[in-house]
Design a protein around this motif. Sequence first.
Motif, PDB file in Angstrom:
ATOM      1  N   GLU A   1     -10.988   5.175  -4.884  1.00 24.90           N
ATOM      2  CA  GLU A   1     -10.137   4.547  -5.895  1.00 24.90           C
ATOM      3  C   GLU A   1     -10.664   4.799  -7.300  1.00 24.90           C
ATOM      4  O   GLU A   1      -9.900   5.145  -8.219  1.00 24.90           O
ATOM      5  CB  GLU A   1     -10.040   3.046  -5.627  1.00 24.90           C
ATOM      6  CG  GLU A   1      -9.117   2.310  -6.590  1.00 24.90           C
ATOM      7  CD  GLU A   1      -9.028   0.831  -6.276  1.00 24.90           C
ATOM      8  OE1 GLU A   1      -9.307   0.011  -7.184  1.00 24.90           O
ATOM      9  OE2 GLU A   1      -8.682   0.486  -5.125  1.00 24.90           O
TER      10      GLU A   1
ATOM     11  N   LEU B   1       0.835  -1.202   0.000  1.00 19.65           N
ATOM     12  CA  LEU B   1       0.000   0.000   0.000  1.00 19.65           C
ATOM     13  C   LEU B   1       0.870   1.253   0.000  1.00 19.65           C
ATOM     14  O   LEU B   1       0.590   2.221  -0.720  1.00 19.65           O
ATOM     15  CB  LEU B   1      -0.929   0.001   1.214  1.00 19.65           C
ATOM     16  CG  LEU B   1      -1.914   1.180   1.317  1.00 19.65           C
ATOM     17  CD1 LEU B   1      -2.738   1.314   0.047  1.00 19.65           C
ATOM     18  CD2 LEU B   1      -2.828   1.006   2.529  1.00 19.65           C
TER      19      LEU B   1
ATOM     20  N   LYS C   1      -6.050   4.779   2.896  1.00 23.14           N
ATOM     21  CA  LYS C   1      -5.879   4.786   1.440  1.00 23.14           C
ATOM     22  C   LYS C   1      -6.838   5.764   0.779  1.00 23.14           C
ATOM     23  O   LYS C   1      -6.455   6.556  -0.089  1.00 23.14           O
ATOM     24  CB  LYS C   1      -6.099   3.382   0.893  1.00 23.14           C
ATOM     25  CG  LYS C   1      -6.126   3.249  -0.628  1.00 23.14           C
ATOM     26  CD  LYS C   1      -6.322   1.796  -1.028  1.00 23.14           C
ATOM     27  CE  LYS C   1      -6.502   1.625  -2.531  1.00 23.14           C
ATOM     28  NZ  LYS C   1      -7.800   2.148  -2.987  1.00 23.14           N
TER      29      LYS C   1
END
Length: 268
Positions: A224, A90, A133
């Motif tokens: 994302e 990551l 993230k």
Amino acid sequence: MKLNTEGIVLSEQKLTGGKCLLTILTRNNGILRCFAKDAKKSSDKYGAATSLFCYSNMSIFEGRKSNNLDDAVSKVLFYNIMFDIEKLALAQYFAELAIQVIPEGAGDPEYLSLMLNSLYLLHNDKKHELAVKAVFELRLIALSGFMPDIVGCRGCGLYEDDVFYFDMDNSCLWCKNCVRNNNAKAINKNVLNAVRTAFLAEPKKIFSFQISQKDTYLLADLAELYTLKITDRSFKTLDYYKKIKYNSDNTAAAAENVSGKKDENNEA
């Protein structure tokens, strides 16, 4: 000219002659590339200060054609990331995305702060890694000039409702009465609050939201998809991370299922 700066190593490429090419995210100069002695050699005076994801004080000679590292002293080493394959994958995605998005010479120190805070949360397990993230992706996109219109519905201005629709084609929100794009992604108010926090909150508070695990996955998916839409490219490091992440999740789920069947058999 000599540049004294704080920076974190995002990538290292070994070269012949005992040298390597470092890509560094600096405090006030954005992405900077420089040559250095191979940090893996025990005789190297820089030691760990030029290792991957090490945050250091650096002295760099800026030349016309190339930059050369003169000295480096480490400040923070994210050991837990380096010894966890999922976290490392990551972090490598964060690095690749940063290198792609952040311009060389960028003067905004928030780029470095975002990277450091994200790695710190991963290193210390302070927040679900998918939430980290998502915030990293959304905030980086915003810093790079791609801020969507998320204050309210583009059609009527509605600020709050149970469901909104995030339109990635037009970078805006629609309420259920105004949405016209069938590709717009439905998000609940908890996910929307997290999105607004990531985009709009002051730097120290961008990770301050609390949402369920289910909503965390929804947030991660949205972030994302939007990042890939804006950057218009794929990332090998992201593909690798997802392969590791979801293989790990499937293994854990299978183990839990087996354990559950054993418990049922024991009860029987």
